[in-house]
Motif scaffolding. Structure first.
Motif, PDB file in Angstrom:
ATOM      1  N   MET A   1       0.830  -1.183   0.000  1.00 23.65           N
ATOM      2  CA  MET A   1       0.000   0.000   0.000  1.00 23.65           C
ATOM      3  C   MET A   1       0.880   1.254   0.000  1.00 23.65           C
ATOM      4  O   MET A   1       0.571   2.223  -0.682  1.00 23.65           O
ATOM      5  N   SER A   2       1.973   1.209   0.766  1.00 16.58           N
ATOM      6  CA  SER A   2       2.845   2.390   0.813  1.00 16.58           C
ATOM      7  C   SER A   2       3.447   2.679  -0.557  1.00 16.58           C
ATOM      8  O   SER A   2       3.652   3.845  -0.908  1.00 16.58           O
ATOM      9  N   GLN A   3       3.703   1.640  -1.350  1.00 16.36           N
ATOM     10  CA  GLN A   3       4.249   1.855  -2.693  1.00 16.36           C
ATOM     11  C   GLN A   3       3.274   2.635  -3.566  1.00 16.36           C
ATOM     12  O   GLN A   3       3.690   3.472  -4.367  1.00 16.36           O
ATOM     13  N   LEU A   4       1.996   2.381  -3.405  1.00 16.26           N
ATOM     14  CA  LEU A   4       0.968   3.103  -4.154  1.00 16.26           C
ATOM     15  C   LEU A   4       1.038   4.593  -3.842  1.00 16.26           C
ATOM     16  O   LEU A   4       1.087   5.426  -4.749  1.00 16.26           O
ATOM     17  N   TYR A   5       1.076   4.927  -2.561  1.00 19.70           N
ATOM     18  CA  TYR A   5       1.126   6.333  -2.157  1.00 19.70           C
ATOM     19  C   TYR A   5       2.450   6.969  -2.559  1.00 19.70           C
ATOM     20  O   TYR A   5       2.484   8.108  -3.038  1.00 19.70           O
ATOM     21  N   GLU A   6       3.552   6.249  -2.399  1.00 20.59           N
ATOM     22  CA  GLU A   6       4.863   6.772  -2.800  1.00 20.59           C
ATOM     23  C   GLU A   6       4.881   7.087  -4.291  1.00 20.59           C
ATOM     24  O   GLU A   6       5.399   8.119  -4.703  1.00 20.59           O
ATOM     25  N   ARG A   7       4.318   6.194  -5.091  1.00 17.97           N
ATOM     26  CA  ARG A   7       4.300   6.389  -6.544  1.00 17.97           C
ATOM     27  C   ARG A   7       3.581   7.679  -6.909  1.00 17.97           C
ATOM     28  O   ARG A   7       4.046   8.453  -7.737  1.00 17.97           O
ATOM     29  N   HIS A   8       2.465   7.943  -6.266  1.00 18.60           N
ATOM     30  CA  HIS A   8       1.700   9.151  -6.578  1.00 18.60           C
ATOM     31  C   HIS A   8       2.371  10.401  -6.020  1.00 18.60           C
ATOM     32  O   HIS A   8       2.563  11.379  -6.748  1.00 18.60           O
ATOM     33  N   VAL A   9       2.710  10.384  -4.753  1.00 15.95           N
ATOM     34  CA  VAL A   9       3.242  11.581  -4.096  1.00 15.95           C
ATOM     35  C   VAL A   9       4.610  11.962  -4.650  1.00 15.95           C
ATOM     36  O   VAL A   9       4.944  13.141  -4.726  1.00 15.95           O
ATOM     37  N   SER A  10       5.383  10.984  -5.086  1.00 12.48           N
ATOM     38  CA  SER A  10       6.712  11.285  -5.615  1.00 12.48           C
ATOM     39  C   SER A  10       6.632  12.175  -6.855  1.00 12.48           C
ATOM     40  O   SER A  10       7.593  12.874  -7.176  1.00 12.48           O
ATOM     41  N   GLN A  11       5.498  12.196  -7.525  1.00 14.67           N
ATOM     42  CA  GLN A  11       5.319  13.069  -8.686  1.00 14.67           C
ATOM     43  C   GLN A  11       5.370  14.545  -8.283  1.00 14.67           C
ATOM     44  O   GLN A  11       5.611  15.406  -9.123  1.00 14.67           O
ATOM     45  N   ALA A  12       5.165  14.824  -7.000  1.00 12.62           N
ATOM     46  CA  ALA A  12       5.271  16.196  -6.487  1.00 12.62           C
ATOM     47  C   ALA A  12       6.669  16.483  -5.942  1.00 12.62           C
ATOM     48  O   ALA A  12       6.934  17.568  -5.439  1.00 12.62           O
ATOM     49  N   GLY A  13       7.557  15.481  -6.016  1.00  9.97           N
ATOM     50  CA  GLY A  13       8.935  15.687  -5.594  1.00  9.97           C
ATOM     51  C   GLY A  13       9.220  15.415  -4.131  1.00  9.97           C
ATOM     52  O   GLY A  13      10.269  15.827  -3.623  1.00  9.97           O
ATOM     53  N   VAL A  14       8.289  14.742  -3.444  1.00 10.21           N
ATOM     54  CA  VAL A  14       8.490  14.409  -2.031  1.00 10.21           C
ATOM     55  C   VAL A  14       8.107  12.955  -1.793  1.00 10.21           C
ATOM     56  O   VAL A  14       7.413  12.346  -2.600  1.00 10.21           O
ATOM     57  N   THR A  15       8.567  12.434  -0.665  1.00 11.66           N
ATOM     58  CA  THR A  15       8.152  11.096  -0.252  1.00 11.66           C
ATOM     59  C   THR A  15       6.853  11.215   0.548  1.00 11.66           C
ATOM     60  O   THR A  15       6.458  12.315   0.952  1.00 11.66           O
ATOM     61  N   ALA A  16       6.232  10.079   0.796  1.00 13.44           N
ATOM     62  CA  ALA A  16       5.010  10.085   1.607  1.00 13.44           C
ATOM     63  C   ALA A  16       5.305  10.614   3.015  1.00 13.44           C
ATOM     64  O   ALA A  16       4.504  11.351   3.586  1.00 13.44           O
ATOM     65  N   ALA A  17       6.449  10.250   3.575  1.00 18.64           N
ATOM     66  CA  ALA A  17       6.821  10.732   4.910  1.00 18.64           C
ATOM     67  C   ALA A  17       7.029  12.245   4.901  1.00 18.64           C
ATOM     68  O   ALA A  17       6.597  12.948   5.827  1.00 18.64           O
ATOM     69  N   GLN A  18       7.658  12.756   3.850  1.00 22.45           N
ATOM     70  CA  GLN A  18       7.861  14.205   3.757  1.00 22.45           C
ATOM     71  C   GLN A  18       6.529  14.923   3.576  1.00 22.45           C
ATOM     72  O   GLN A  18       6.316  15.995   4.151  1.00 22.45           O
ATOM     73  N   PHE A  19       5.636  14.344   2.805  1.00 20.09           N
ATOM     74  CA  PHE A  19       4.306  14.917   2.642  1.00 20.09           C
ATOM     75  C   PHE A  19       3.612  15.043   3.992  1.00 20.09           C
ATOM     76  O   PHE A  19       3.016  16.072   4.306  1.00 20.09           O
ATOM     77  N   THR A  20       3.718  14.009   4.806  1.00 20.17           N
ATOM     78  CA  THR A  20       3.101  14.024   6.133  1.00 20.17           C
ATOM     79  C   THR A  20       3.690  15.142   6.988  1.00 20.17           C
ATOM     80  O   THR A  20       2.953  15.839   7.688  1.00 20.17           O
ATOM     81  N   LEU A  21       4.994  15.332   6.921  1.00 18.89           N
ATOM     82  CA  LEU A  21       5.634  16.412   7.682  1.00 18.89           C
ATOM     83  C   LEU A  21       5.187  17.782   7.173  1.00 18.89           C
ATOM     84  O   LEU A  21       4.878  18.673   7.978  1.00 18.89           O
ATOM     85  N   LEU A  22       5.148  17.959   5.862  1.00 18.32           N
ATOM     86  CA  LEU A  22       4.693  19.240   5.308  1.00 18.32           C
ATOM     87  C   LEU A  22       3.266  19.554   5.758  1.00 18.32           C
ATOM     88  O   LEU A  22       2.967  20.684   6.156  1.00 18.32           O
ATOM     89  N   ALA A  23       2.407  18.540   5.712  1.00 17.47           N
ATOM     90  CA  ALA A  23       1.012  18.743   6.119  1.00 17.47           C
ATOM     91  C   ALA A  23       0.921  19.100   7.603  1.00 17.47           C
ATOM     92  O   ALA A  23       0.147  19.983   7.992  1.00 17.47           O
ATOM     93  N   ALA A  24       1.710  18.436   8.431  1.00 16.86           N
ATOM     94  CA  ALA A  24       1.689  18.711   9.874  1.00 16.86           C
ATOM     95  C   ALA A  24       2.170  20.127  10.169  1.00 16.86           C
ATOM     96  O   ALA A  24       1.594  20.825  11.014  1.00 16.86           O
ATOM     97  N   ILE A  25       3.204  20.569   9.488  1.00 12.49           N
ATOM     98  CA  ILE A  25       3.722  21.930   9.692  1.00 12.49           C
ATOM     99  C   ILE A  25       2.716  22.947   9.180  1.00 12.49           C
ATOM    100  O   ILE A  25       2.498  23.989   9.807  1.00 12.49           O
ATOM    101  N   HIS A  26       2.082  22.647   8.064  1.00 12.77           N
ATOM    102  CA  HIS A  26       1.075  23.558   7.505  1.00 12.77           C
ATOM    103  C   HIS A  26      -0.100  23.753   8.470  1.00 12.77           C
ATOM    104  O   HIS A  26      -0.627  24.857   8.596  1.00 12.77           O
TER     105      HIS A  26
END
Length: 121
Positions: free
Chosen positions: A1-26
């Protein structure tokens, strides 16, 4: 399942973990590293390592609160906000793909179970 999310989110130039951090800071502009580490249930040193690429890429600003403390306040730069917006779109695409493949009801049940698991003390 994580590979699915990584595949999509990586198109924005971040990993799923980095996306989570960006969202938390936002959600909490000005959050300190200690507060974010607690909220993310991470060791502070792990968080510092995870933030380094985001700071290097100028997506996250880290500003020392005052000279008398080591506390650092975190916020998203304009580039960070833009990246978060793009990654959010990609995350929703991943959610939709997951629901299409797994079934909406089953996906909802799984998310509920995972949330309960992460909320356990």
């Amino acid at each position: 399942m994580s590979q699915l999310y990584e595949r999509h989110v990586s198109q924005a130039g971040v990993t799923a973990a980095q996306f989570t951090l960006l969202a938390a800071i936002h959600r909490r502009p000005g959050v300190t590293m200690a507060e974010l580490a607690d909220a993310m249930v991470m060791e502070r040193t792990t968080l510092v390592r995870a933030l380094k690429p985001l700071q290097r890429d100028r997506l996250v600003n880290a500003i020392q609160q005052d000279a008398s403390t080591r506390a650092v306040a975190l916020s998203l730069s304009d580039a960070g906000k833009k990246t978060l917006g793009e990654a959010s779109l990609r995350w929703r695409e991943a959610q939709q793909e997951f629901e299409d493949k797994f079934g909406r009801e089953r996906a909802g049940e799984l998310r509920k179970s995972l949330l309960e698991l992460t909320s356990m003390e």
